[in-house]
Write a protein that holds these residues in place. Structure first.
Motif, short mmCIF file in Angstrom:
data_model
loop_
_atom_site.label_atom_id
_atom_site.label_comp_id
_atom_site.label_asym_id
_atom_site.label_seq_id
_atom_site.Cartn_x
_atom_site.Cartn_y
_atom_site.Cartn_z
N ASP A 147 1.04 -1.10 -0.03
CA ASP A 147 0.33 -0.27 0.28
C ASP A 147 0.70 1.11 0.24
N ASN A 148 0.62 2.02 -0.98
CA ASN A 148 1.63 3.29 -1.48
C ASN A 148 1.32 3.75 0.04
N ASN A 149 0.27 4.18 -0.31
CA ASN A 149 -0.18 5.29 1.07
C ASN A 149 -0.07 5.08 2.09
N LYS A 150 0.02 3.46 2.68
CA LYS A 150 0.39 3.88 3.88
C LYS A 150 1.47 2.89 4.66
N ASP A 151 2.51 2.89 3.52
CA ASP A 151 4.47 2.45 3.45
C ASP A 151 4.50 2.44 4.12
N GLN A 152 5.45 1.90 5.74
CA GLN A 152 5.59 2.48 6.81
C GLN A 152 7.60 1.98 7.09
N GLN A 349 6.77 11.47 2.83
CA GLN A 349 7.38 12.06 1.16
C GLN A 349 7.91 10.95 -0.51
N LYS A 350 7.14 11.24 -0.98
CA LYS A 350 8.02 10.71 -2.40
C LYS A 350 9.09 10.15 -2.33
N LEU A 351 9.10 10.11 -2.49
CA LEU A 351 10.66 9.17 -3.28
C LEU A 351 11.26 9.35 -4.43
N GLY A 352 12.70 10.24 -4.15
CA GLY A 352 13.10 11.08 -5.29
C GLY A 352 14.80 10.90 -5.61
N LYS A 353 14.73 11.09 -6.56
CA LYS A 353 16.25 10.30 -7.67
C LYS A 353 17.80 11.16 -6.10
N ALA A 354 18.54 10.53 -6.39
CA ALA A 354 19.63 11.10 -5.22
C ALA A 354 20.96 10.50 -5.49
N ASN A 369 16.37 17.40 -7.16
CA ASN A 369 15.97 18.13 -7.46
C ASN A 369 15.93 18.79 -5.96
N GLN A 370 15.40 19.64 -5.77
CA GLN A 370 15.61 20.74 -4.37
C GLN A 370 14.18 20.00 -3.55
N GLN A 371 14.85 19.81 -2.13
CA GLN A 371 13.87 19.63 -1.07
C GLN A 371 13.90 20.67 -0.23
N SER A 372 12.40 20.91 0.30
CA SER A 372 12.19 22.14 1.23
C SER A 372 12.50 21.00 2.43
N ALA A 373 13.20 22.24 3.50
CA ALA A 373 13.08 22.15 5.19
C ALA A 373 13.76 20.19 5.29
N ILE A 374 15.11 20.44 4.50
CA ILE A 374 15.41 19.28 5.16
C ILE A 374 16.14 19.77 6.40
N THR A 375 15.38 18.70 7.74
CA THR A 375 16.21 19.84 9.25
C THR A 375 17.28 18.01 10.08
N GLU A 376 18.12 18.85 10.42
CA GLU A 376 18.98 18.42 11.60
C GLU A 376 17.93 17.52 12.64
N ALA A 381 16.36 8.02 4.75
CA ALA A 381 16.28 6.60 4.25
C ALA A 381 16.60 6.80 2.28
N TRP A 382 17.33 5.82 2.38
CA TRP A 382 17.64 5.19 1.10
C TRP A 382 16.90 3.79 0.42
N TYR A 383 16.73 3.75 -0.72
CA TYR A 383 16.09 2.78 -1.23
C TYR A 383 16.59 1.78 -2.33
N LEU A 384 17.07 0.99 -3.11
CA LEU A 384 17.31 0.55 -4.33
C LEU A 384 16.25 -0.15 -4.71
#
Length: 395
Positions: A147-152, A349-354, A369-376, A381-384
């Protein structure tokens, strides 16, 4: 029969997880974790632990499985709450849900379960577990929920191979509506129960009041920084190496009160986080004001108008070595290695290329792409494909 201990939280997801395991022939035991005693800071109608524990007990009774409550409030206070206070005090914004999974559910709770003779611990998370053989060893994978909407999977980004070995996620192949249907069909008391909001197992907390237990209110200035600030339009210098460029792009801006105008007062910079819009109580601006930075030493909140304020946007972040974690240790990058991934800096958040770049001191994550409010203090998290392979605390 393999024995599984389910963390029954009193919600629909863990209820259905317990039901499915029983259907699959496991010996199932339900355990409710009590993590909090102080009701004064929770919005009591929204997620009182007492109602949750009663619902969990009713579900266990309906399923005909043994049930008990374990009190983990001492460990929760030490490992989660004290850590949160410390992070907020230092001007970082922690993610208690990620920590709760790493430190409580899949550590303290898991140890109790294994002491009770459990082969596995199961939770109602929307994610999946996979495995593959590599060099004669079994390697476990943390896969996103169907479930993309609920993926935890993001909330489990700090799990280790040892923790994954013993974990089961029975509802990961289902969507939320399917889970509710199963609960209705089995006449479980949690079938229509609202999802709990707020801190993992505490419920909805009034964050300022919660933090005021340790961090005292202190009046300070709210300063608006204009989009036209000179430092926002600095030309990119020539760089000798990619790492020099990444270091430049990852730098945290340092604002001065003199660079903007004072637009209001606040009761403590540590109660605010980057990207926050609510709670500023400042009106009269053309576009809404967002927090673009907080200075807890000087007790100043810096704000900017609109979603696209340059103070909110950045493409590169850094993770220190000691806060870098690989779920798939076999894929960990060595110094000077890089890897193309999909990544996110917050839940839902939608996954973005990085691209990841490993240096001697840590790891740069450069988004396409630019990310909004990168917060310390928050987690990246990164995915393959659909596998979460690593994560780290944004420094």
């Amino acid at each position: 029969m393999k024995r599984v201990i389910v963390g029954l939280s009193g919600g629909v997801d863990s209820s259905v997880a317990a039901y499915l395991l029983k259907q699959q022939g496991y010996e199932v035991i339900g355990l409710f974790m009590k993590n909090w005693h102080d009701d004064s800071v929770t919005i009591s109608d929204d997620c009182p632990w007492l109602d949750d524990s009663n619902d969990a007990m009713l579900v266990a009774d309906k399923l005909g499985i043994p049930f008990q409550t374990v009190d983990l409030s001492e460990q929760y206070k030490e490992r989660i709450v004290d850590y949160m206070f410390e992070e907020y005090k230092n001007g970082r914004t922690p993610n208690p849900d990620v920590l709760c999974n790493r430190e409580i559910k899949f550590d303290v709770f898991m140890k109790i379960a294994l002491d009770l003779g459990a082969d596995y611990v199961a939770t109602g998370h929307y994610c999946r577990k996979g495995s593959l053989e590599k060099d004669g060893e079994t390697v476990y994978q943390l896969l996103s929920g169907v479930d993309n909407n609920k993926d935890q999977s993001y909330f489990l980004c700090q799990l280790s191979q040892a923790q994954l070995t013993k974990a089961l996620f029975p509802i990961g192949e289902l969507t939320k509506p399917e889970v509710r249907e199963i609960a209705k069909a089995q006449d479980l008391v949690t079938a229509d129960k609202k999802d709990s909001q707020g801190l993992c197992f505490i419920g909805k907390v009034r964050l300022p009041e919660f933090l005021q237990q340790k961090l005292k209110p202190k009046e300070g200035l709210i300063v608006e920084i204009p989009k036209s600030l000179e430092s926002f339009s600095v030309e990119m210098p020539e760089f000798e190496s990619k790492i020099d460029e990444l270091q430049f792009l990852a730098q945290k801006p340092h604002y001065q009160v003199s660079e903007g105008k004072v637009v209001g007062k606040h009761q403590g910079a540590h109660y605010f986080t980057k990207g926050q819009r609510k709670g500023l109580a400042v009106g009269g601006t053309v576009e809404p004001l967002f927090v673009i930075d907080t200075d807890v030493d000087e007790n100043v909140i810096y704000t900017g108008q609109g979603h696209s304020h340059p103070g909110l946007l950045k493409r590169v972040l850094f993770v220190n070595n000691d806060e870098l974690h690989w779920v798939r240790a076999d894929l960990a990058l060595k110094t000077n290695d890089s890897m193309e991934v999909m990544a996110r800096i917050r839940y839902r958040q939608k996954l973005g290329k990085a691209t990841l770049y490993k240096t001697r001191d840590g790891l740069f994550v450069e988004f396409e792409n630019q990310q909004s409010a990168i917060t310390e203090g928050q987690f990246v998290a990164w995915y393959l494909d659909d596998e979460l392979v690593g994560s780290g605390v944004i420094s």
